[in-house]
Design a protein around this motif. Structure first.
Motif, PDB file in Angstrom:
ATOM      1  N   ARG A 150      35.626  44.384  39.151  1.00 47.07           N
ATOM      2  CA  ARG A 150      34.858  43.160  38.921  1.00 47.07           C
ATOM      3  C   ARG A 150      35.558  42.260  37.910  1.00 47.07           C
ATOM      4  O   ARG A 150      35.574  41.038  38.052  1.00 47.07           O
ATOM      5  CB  ARG A 150      33.438  43.514  38.465  1.00 47.07           C
ATOM      6  N   LEU A 151      36.155  42.857  36.886  1.00 44.23           N
ATOM      7  CA  LEU A 151      36.886  42.086  35.877  1.00 44.23           C
ATOM      8  C   LEU A 151      38.105  41.392  36.500  1.00 44.23           C
ATOM      9  O   LEU A 151      38.356  40.208  36.237  1.00 44.23           O
ATOM     10  CB  LEU A 151      37.326  42.995  34.727  1.00 44.23           C
ATOM     11  N   LEU A 152      38.859  42.119  37.328  1.00 46.06           N
ATOM     12  CA  LEU A 152      40.016  41.525  37.992  1.00 46.06           C
ATOM     13  C   LEU A 152      39.596  40.404  38.934  1.00 46.06           C
ATOM     14  O   LEU A 152      40.244  39.354  38.987  1.00 46.06           O
ATOM     15  CB  LEU A 152      40.790  42.592  38.770  1.00 46.06           C
ATOM     16  N   ALA A 153      38.512  40.618  39.661  1.00 44.36           N
ATOM     17  CA  ALA A 153      38.013  39.574  40.574  1.00 44.36           C
ATOM     18  C   ALA A 153      37.608  38.330  39.789  1.00 44.36           C
ATOM     19  O   ALA A 153      37.877  37.200  40.198  1.00 44.36           O
ATOM     20  CB  ALA A 153      36.846  40.106  41.386  1.00 44.36           C
ATOM     21  N   ARG A 154      36.970  38.524  38.642  1.00 47.27           N
ATOM     22  CA  ARG A 154      36.573  37.391  37.805  1.00 47.27           C
ATOM     23  C   ARG A 154      37.797  36.678  37.241  1.00 47.27           C
ATOM     24  O   ARG A 154      37.835  35.455  37.133  1.00 47.27           O
ATOM     25  CB  ARG A 154      35.662  37.884  36.687  1.00 47.27           C
ATOM     26  N   ALA A 155      38.840  37.447  36.881  1.00 44.59           N
ATOM     27  CA  ALA A 155      40.055  36.843  36.339  1.00 44.59           C
ATOM     28  C   ALA A 155      40.799  36.037  37.404  1.00 44.59           C
ATOM     29  O   ALA A 155      41.421  35.018  37.101  1.00 44.59           O
ATOM     30  CB  ALA A 155      40.968  37.927  35.773  1.00 44.59           C
ATOM     31  N   LEU A 156      40.740  36.483  38.656  1.00 46.54           N
ATOM     32  CA  LEU A 156      41.421  35.787  39.739  1.00 46.54           C
ATOM     33  C   LEU A 156      40.584  34.663  40.339  1.00 46.54           C
ATOM     34  O   LEU A 156      41.088  33.866  41.119  1.00 46.54           O
ATOM     35  CB  LEU A 156      41.807  36.782  40.844  1.00 46.54           C
ATOM     36  N   SER A 157      39.323  34.584  39.987  1.00 44.66           N
ATOM     37  CA  SER A 157      38.426  33.602  40.603  1.00 44.66           C
ATOM     38  C   SER A 157      38.823  32.137  40.375  1.00 44.66           C
ATOM     39  O   SER A 157      38.562  31.315  41.253  1.00 44.66           O
ATOM     40  CB  SER A 157      36.982  33.842  40.156  1.00 44.66           C
ATOM     41  N   PRO A 158      39.461  31.742  39.258  1.00 44.05           N
ATOM     42  CA  PRO A 158      39.885  30.331  39.149  1.00 44.05           C
ATOM     43  C   PRO A 158      40.979  29.963  40.156  1.00 44.05           C
ATOM     44  O   PRO A 158      41.140  28.806  40.510  1.00 44.05           O
ATOM     45  CB  PRO A 158      40.412  30.208  37.726  1.00 44.05           C
ATOM     46  N   ILE A 159      41.723  30.959  40.626  1.00 46.10           N
ATOM     47  CA  ILE A 159      42.823  30.709  41.542  1.00 46.10           C
ATOM     48  C   ILE A 159      42.346  30.736  42.994  1.00 46.10           C
ATOM     49  O   ILE A 159      42.698  29.877  43.784  1.00 46.10           O
ATOM     50  CB  ILE A 159      43.941  31.754  41.330  1.00 46.10           C
ATOM     51  N   THR A 160      41.557  31.752  43.334  1.00 42.46           N
ATOM     52  CA  THR A 160      41.095  31.922  44.706  1.00 42.46           C
ATOM     53  C   THR A 160      39.834  32.768  44.735  1.00 42.46           C
ATOM     54  O   THR A 160      39.490  33.401  43.744  1.00 42.46           O
ATOM     55  CB  THR A 160      42.194  32.569  45.569  1.00 42.46           C
ATOM     56  N   GLU A 161      39.176  32.773  45.867  1.00 40.80           N
ATOM     57  CA  GLU A 161      37.979  33.597  46.012  1.00 40.80           C
ATOM     58  C   GLU A 161      38.405  35.030  46.328  1.00 40.80           C
ATOM     59  O   GLU A 161      39.070  35.280  47.342  1.00 40.80           O
ATOM     60  CB  GLU A 161      37.108  33.066  47.149  1.00 40.80           C
ATOM     61  N   VAL A 162      38.065  35.955  45.458  1.00 42.98           N
ATOM     62  CA  VAL A 162      38.432  37.356  45.620  1.00 42.98           C
ATOM     63  C   VAL A 162      37.181  38.198  45.417  1.00 42.98           C
ATOM     64  O   VAL A 162      36.481  38.048  44.420  1.00 42.98           O
ATOM     65  CB  VAL A 162      39.509  37.782  44.591  1.00 42.98           C
ATOM     66  N   LYS A 163      36.924  39.062  46.378  1.00 40.74           N
ATOM     67  CA  LYS A 163      35.815  40.009  46.241  1.00 40.74           C
ATOM     68  C   LYS A 163      36.264  41.137  45.320  1.00 40.74           C
ATOM     69  O   LYS A 163      37.457  41.440  45.235  1.00 40.74           O
ATOM     70  CB  LYS A 163      35.442  40.581  47.608  1.00 40.74           C
ATOM     71  N   PRO A 164      35.327  41.770  44.610  1.00 43.14           N
ATOM     72  CA  PRO A 164      35.736  42.842  43.697  1.00 43.14           C
ATOM     73  C   PRO A 164      36.527  43.970  44.368  1.00 43.14           C
ATOM     74  O   PRO A 164      37.476  44.480  43.786  1.00 43.14           O
ATOM     75  CB  PRO A 164      34.410  43.361  43.147  1.00 43.14           C
ATOM     76  N   TYR A 165      36.186  44.320  45.592  1.00 47.07           N
ATOM     77  CA  TYR A 165      36.914  45.399  46.267  1.00 47.07           C
ATOM     78  C   TYR A 165      38.301  44.954  46.743  1.00 47.07           C
ATOM     79  O   TYR A 165      39.125  45.774  47.118  1.00 47.07           O
ATOM     80  CB  TYR A 165      36.100  45.960  47.437  1.00 47.07           C
ATOM     81  N   GLU A 166      38.598  43.658  46.711  1.00 47.89           N
ATOM     82  CA  GLU A 166      39.910  43.134  47.086  1.00 47.89           C
ATOM     83  C   GLU A 166      40.801  42.871  45.873  1.00 47.89           C
ATOM     84  O   GLU A 166      41.989  42.589  46.031  1.00 47.89           O
ATOM     85  CB  GLU A 166      39.765  41.809  47.829  1.00 47.89           C
ATOM     86  N   ALA A 167      40.260  42.963  44.693  1.00 47.19           N
ATOM     87  CA  ALA A 167      40.965  42.528  43.489  1.00 47.19           C
ATOM     88  C   ALA A 167      42.249  43.305  43.239  1.00 47.19           C
ATOM     89  O   ALA A 167      43.290  42.711  42.947  1.00 47.19           O
ATOM     90  CB  ALA A 167      40.050  42.622  42.277  1.00 47.19           C
TER      91      ALA A 167
END
Length: 101
Positions: free
Chosen positions: A13-30
């Motif tokens: 979830r943390l990685l997904a949140r960190a990547l969210s400004p760049i692109t839409e990423v689900k937590p299981y895809e992070a």
């Protein structure tokens, strides 16, 4: 929150949140997305390290600029059979399997 989000780890979830400004990423895809970015970074870094070394080596040889142009042409010609083989293989192999090759 979906069922996939609730089963993901706090790190995902943390990685997904960190990547969210760049692109839409689900937590299981992070983790997969981060590994892809790392892979591309390493390929580009290797290219930028090897290219000056190759250029310097060619400039030390006699006929540096001419040798460089012939070497580029030879590399392009050498890639043609490889690309043709990959094209033939891609016609026979399922797309999912091909992506992992």
């Amino acid at each position: 929150m979906t069922s996939a989000d609730s089963s993901s780890s706090p790190l995902q979830r943390l990685l997904a949140r960190a990547l969210s400004p760049i692109t839409e990423v689900k937590p299981y895809e992070a983790v997969t997305a981060l590994l892809l970015v790392l892979n591309i970074f390493l390929i580009m870094a290797a290219y930028y390290i090897i290219k000056p070394a190759r250029e310097a080596y060619m400039s030390l040889e006699s006929g540096g600029a001419e040798l460089a142009s012939y070497a580029s042409a030879a590399m392009a010609l050498a890639l043609l059979p490889i690309l043709r083989g990959y094209d033939r293989m891609s016609e026979r192999v399922a797309r999912r399997r091909l992506i992992t090759i």
